[in-house]
Design a protein around this motif. Structure first.
Motif, PDB file in Angstrom:
ATOM      1  N   ASN A   1       0.778  -1.063  -0.487  1.00  0.00           N
ATOM      2  CA  ASN A   1       0.344  -0.024  -0.200  1.00  0.00           C
ATOM      3  C   ASN A   1       0.667   1.301  -0.296  1.00  0.00           C
ATOM      4  N   PHE A   2       0.131   1.938  -0.172  1.00  0.00           N
ATOM      5  CA  PHE A   2       0.614   3.163  -0.204  1.00  0.00           C
ATOM      6  C   PHE A   2       1.958   3.789   1.246  1.00  0.00           C
ATOM      7  N   ILE A   3       1.410   3.632   2.470  1.00  0.00           N
ATOM      8  CA  ILE A   3       1.610   4.177   3.801  1.00  0.00           C
ATOM      9  C   ILE A   3       3.534   3.253   3.593  1.00  0.00           C
ATOM     10  N   LYS A   4       3.422   2.130   2.686  1.00  0.00           N
ATOM     11  CA  LYS A   4       4.673   0.632   3.091  1.00  0.00           C
ATOM     12  C   LYS A   4       5.481   1.369   2.165  1.00  0.00           C
ATOM     13  N   THR A   5       4.930   1.741   1.589  1.00  0.00           N
ATOM     14  CA  THR A   5       6.211   2.340   0.171  1.00  0.00           C
ATOM     15  C   THR A   5       6.700   3.519   0.231  1.00  0.00           C
ATOM     16  N   MET A   6       5.831   4.371   1.031  1.00  0.00           N
ATOM     17  CA  MET A   6       6.925   5.481   0.990  1.00  0.00           C
ATOM     18  C   MET A   6       7.205   5.849   2.513  1.00  0.00           C
ATOM     19  N   LEU A   7       7.604   4.774   3.107  1.00  0.00           N
ATOM     20  CA  LEU A   7       8.211   4.563   4.363  1.00  0.00           C
ATOM     21  C   LEU A   7       9.399   3.750   3.503  1.00  0.00           C
ATOM     22  N   ASN A   8       9.244   3.170   2.756  1.00  0.00           N
ATOM     23  CA  ASN A   8      10.611   2.154   2.254  1.00  0.00           C
ATOM     24  C   ASN A   8      11.065   3.231   1.414  1.00  0.00           C
ATOM     25  N   VAL A   9      10.562   3.943   0.300  1.00  0.00           N
ATOM     26  CA  VAL A   9      11.252   4.361  -0.477  1.00  0.00           C
ATOM     27  C   VAL A   9      11.810   6.168   0.207  1.00  0.00           C
ATOM     28  N   GLY A  10      11.220   6.498   1.531  1.00  0.00           N
ATOM     29  CA  GLY A  10      11.981   7.097   2.363  1.00  0.00           C
ATOM     30  C   GLY A  10      12.941   7.567   3.397  1.00  0.00           C
ATOM     31  N   LYS A  11      13.199   6.033   3.010  1.00  0.00           N
ATOM     32  CA  LYS A  11      14.671   5.560   4.310  1.00  0.00           C
ATOM     33  C   LYS A  11      15.689   5.704   2.804  1.00  0.00           C
TER      34      LYS A  11
ATOM     35  N   VAL B   1       8.419  10.209  12.582  1.00  0.00           N
ATOM     36  CA  VAL B   1       9.010  10.636  13.249  1.00  0.00           C
ATOM     37  C   VAL B   1       8.561  10.772  15.166  1.00  0.00           C
ATOM     38  N   GLU B   2       7.461  10.429  15.121  1.00  0.00           N
ATOM     39  CA  GLU B   2       7.288  10.505  16.618  1.00  0.00           C
ATOM     40  C   GLU B   2       6.897   9.256  17.405  1.00  0.00           C
ATOM     41  N   LEU B   3       7.280   8.366  16.380  1.00  0.00           N
ATOM     42  CA  LEU B   3       7.362   7.177  17.098  1.00  0.00           C
ATOM     43  C   LEU B   3       8.964   6.518  17.479  1.00  0.00           C
ATOM     44  N   GLY B   4       9.373   7.348  16.808  1.00  0.00           N
ATOM     45  CA  GLY B   4      11.157   7.328  17.177  1.00  0.00           C
ATOM     46  C   GLY B   4      11.960   7.310  15.887  1.00  0.00           C
ATOM     47  N   HIS B   5      12.263   7.236  14.254  1.00  0.00           N
ATOM     48  CA  HIS B   5      12.142   6.907  13.425  1.00  0.00           C
ATOM     49  C   HIS B   5      12.417   8.779  12.450  1.00  0.00           C
ATOM     50  N   PRO B   6      14.010   8.764  13.164  1.00  0.00           N
ATOM     51  CA  PRO B   6      14.395  10.684  12.571  1.00  0.00           C
ATOM     52  C   PRO B   6      14.740  10.672  11.872  1.00  0.00           C
ATOM     53  N   GLU B   7      14.516   9.322  11.282  1.00  0.00           N
ATOM     54  CA  GLU B   7      14.924   9.210   9.260  1.00  0.00           C
ATOM     55  C   GLU B   7      14.346   9.786   8.401  1.00  0.00           C
ATOM     56  N   TYR B   8      13.081  10.418   9.146  1.00  0.00           N
ATOM     57  CA  TYR B   8      11.940  10.606   8.370  1.00  0.00           C
ATOM     58  C   TYR B   8      11.690  11.778   8.216  1.00  0.00           C
ATOM     59  N   ALA B   9      12.557  13.121   9.375  1.00  0.00           N
ATOM     60  CA  ALA B   9      12.251  14.339   9.989  1.00  0.00           C
ATOM     61  C   ALA B   9      12.948  14.945   8.488  1.00  0.00           C
ATOM     62  N   GLU B  10      12.177  16.269   9.521  1.00  0.00           N
ATOM     63  CA  GLU B  10      12.399  17.542   7.652  1.00  0.00           C
ATOM     64  C   GLU B  10      13.389  17.630   7.503  1.00  0.00           C
ATOM     65  N   ASP B  11      14.299  17.883   8.188  1.00  0.00           N
ATOM     66  CA  ASP B  11      15.241  18.001   7.788  1.00  0.00           C
ATOM     67  C   ASP B  11      16.673  17.197   7.164  1.00  0.00           C
ATOM     68  N   ARG B  12      15.755  16.113   6.834  1.00  0.00           N
ATOM     69  CA  ARG B  12      16.590  14.845   6.527  1.00  0.00           C
ATOM     70  C   ARG B  12      15.565  14.767   4.885  1.00  0.00           C
ATOM     71  N   LEU B  13      15.434  14.612   5.454  1.00  0.00           N
ATOM     72  CA  LEU B  13      13.691  13.948   4.455  1.00  0.00           C
ATOM     73  C   LEU B  13      12.977  15.138   3.571  1.00  0.00           C
ATOM     74  N   LYS B  14      12.798  15.568   2.839  1.00  0.00           N
ATOM     75  CA  LYS B  14      12.007  16.800   1.632  1.00  0.00           C
ATOM     76  C   LYS B  14      10.880  16.251   1.189  1.00  0.00           C
ATOM     77  N   VAL B  15      10.062  16.205   1.128  1.00  0.00           N
ATOM     78  CA  VAL B  15       8.387  16.005   0.917  1.00  0.00           C
ATOM     79  C   VAL B  15       8.248  17.355  -0.389  1.00  0.00           C
TER      80      VAL B  15
END
Length: 313
Positions: free
Chosen positions: A179-189, A249-263
């Protein structure tokens, strides 16, 4: 009640089976594989009764459903790969699954006088304008093969049965499948910049919440057309992505923070790629649910939060 659920290897069928088990109903799963082939997560669906059935085979559908003798069929099975459906060599198969298979099931339900729940989509409309689509709107103008064949499925149900629920959904996500959520989480890494469309508007639907509603429905005789997505307002895919990453990010995944990942928001035209024409307006009017005495789904923001805690990423 005995309920036959098609498409249990998919996101929704998996959750419907577990909801049935939780309420003490006799649920029987079905799909094209010899046995249950969905996620082995230890939930009830993995060990519940199962019937192999190819819904494109009219004789097989008739024989299997007559053997089971269900009180209700919840028809979740479908071809849902929207872009692949546009390939010339796939069109006949898509129609065989979404239209013909649905008709065979509806005809069997008619013979047994049992209820049918059919899952459809906003893609039966043309996706134009900004007014939410009413569930009883008959202004059908599907944009692509997927939408056309799902509409043919709707018509097959309505023409054969009086005891039916046609439930249109959109932007589906669940534990069992892609689904879209899983795709975004994978690509965002693996990326530091993502472009996401901001001119397609709709509302996400969590299969866990939807399954509860569908079982609520089949316990009644309030038949007809319904629209069901989570509450929480209409958003774009861009808005959805931003909230996915914010909650991650709230759940403890800083790799998705805005300062690292721009959408970056883009239009559908700018994004390109898609083979199938996509609806800009996927807003579904859900008010008929409460008007018919059904409990609406929780907000999509709440659903997303619960879902992120369920999956590993």
């Amino acid at each position: 009640m005995k309920i036959l659920v098609t498409g249990v290897a998919g996101q929704l069928g998996h959750d419907v089976m577990n909801e049935l088990a939780g309420r003490g109903y006799e649920g029987i799963g079905s799909d094209i594989a010899p046995g249950y082939s969905g996620i082995q997560d230890g939930t009830a669906v993995t060990s519940m009764p199962y019937v192999q059935m190819d819904i494109t085979d009219a004789d097989a559908v008739r024989t299997k459903i007559e053997d089971v003798k269900p009180d209700v069929v919840v028809h979740c099975a479908a071809w849902t790969a929207v872009d692949l459906a546009e390939d010339e060599d796939k069109v006949d198969k898509v129609r065989a699954i979404n239209a013909d298979g649905t008709r065979y099931i509806a005809e069997s339900c008619k013979k047994l006088d049992c209820k049918m729940v059919y899952l459809s989509t906003d893609y039966v409309f043309d996706g134009q304008g900004s007014t939410p689509w009413d569930p009883d709107c008959k202004d059908y103008k599907p944009l692509n093969v997927y939408g056309k064949t799902k509409l043919e499925g709707e018509l097959a149900v309505a023409e054969n049965l009086s005891k039916y629920f046609i439930v249109r959904i959109a932007w589906v996500f669940g534990k069992n499948g892609k689904n879209f959520i899983k795709t975004m989480l994978n690509v965002g890494k693996t990326h530091d910049r993502l472009t996401v469309v901001n001119d397609q508007i709709g509302t996400p639907t969590y299969t866990y919440d939807l399954a509860r509603l569908l079982v609520d429905m089949l316990e009644t005789e309030r038949y007809g057309y319904y629209h069901a997505t989570n509450e929480g307002g209409y958003i774009s895919w861009y808005d959805f992505t931003k909230e996915i990453f914010r909650q991650a990010v709230e759940l403890g995944h800083p790799e998705y923070a805005e300062d690292r990942l721009k959408v970056v928001p883009v239009t559908t035209a700018e994004y390109g790629i898609s083979k199938a024409a996509r609806p800009f307006n996927s807003r579904l009017d859900r008010s008929k649910l409460a008007g018919s005495g059904f409990t609406p789904l929780p907000t999509w923001q709440d659903a997303l939060g619960r879902y992120l805690k369920e999956i590993e990423f």
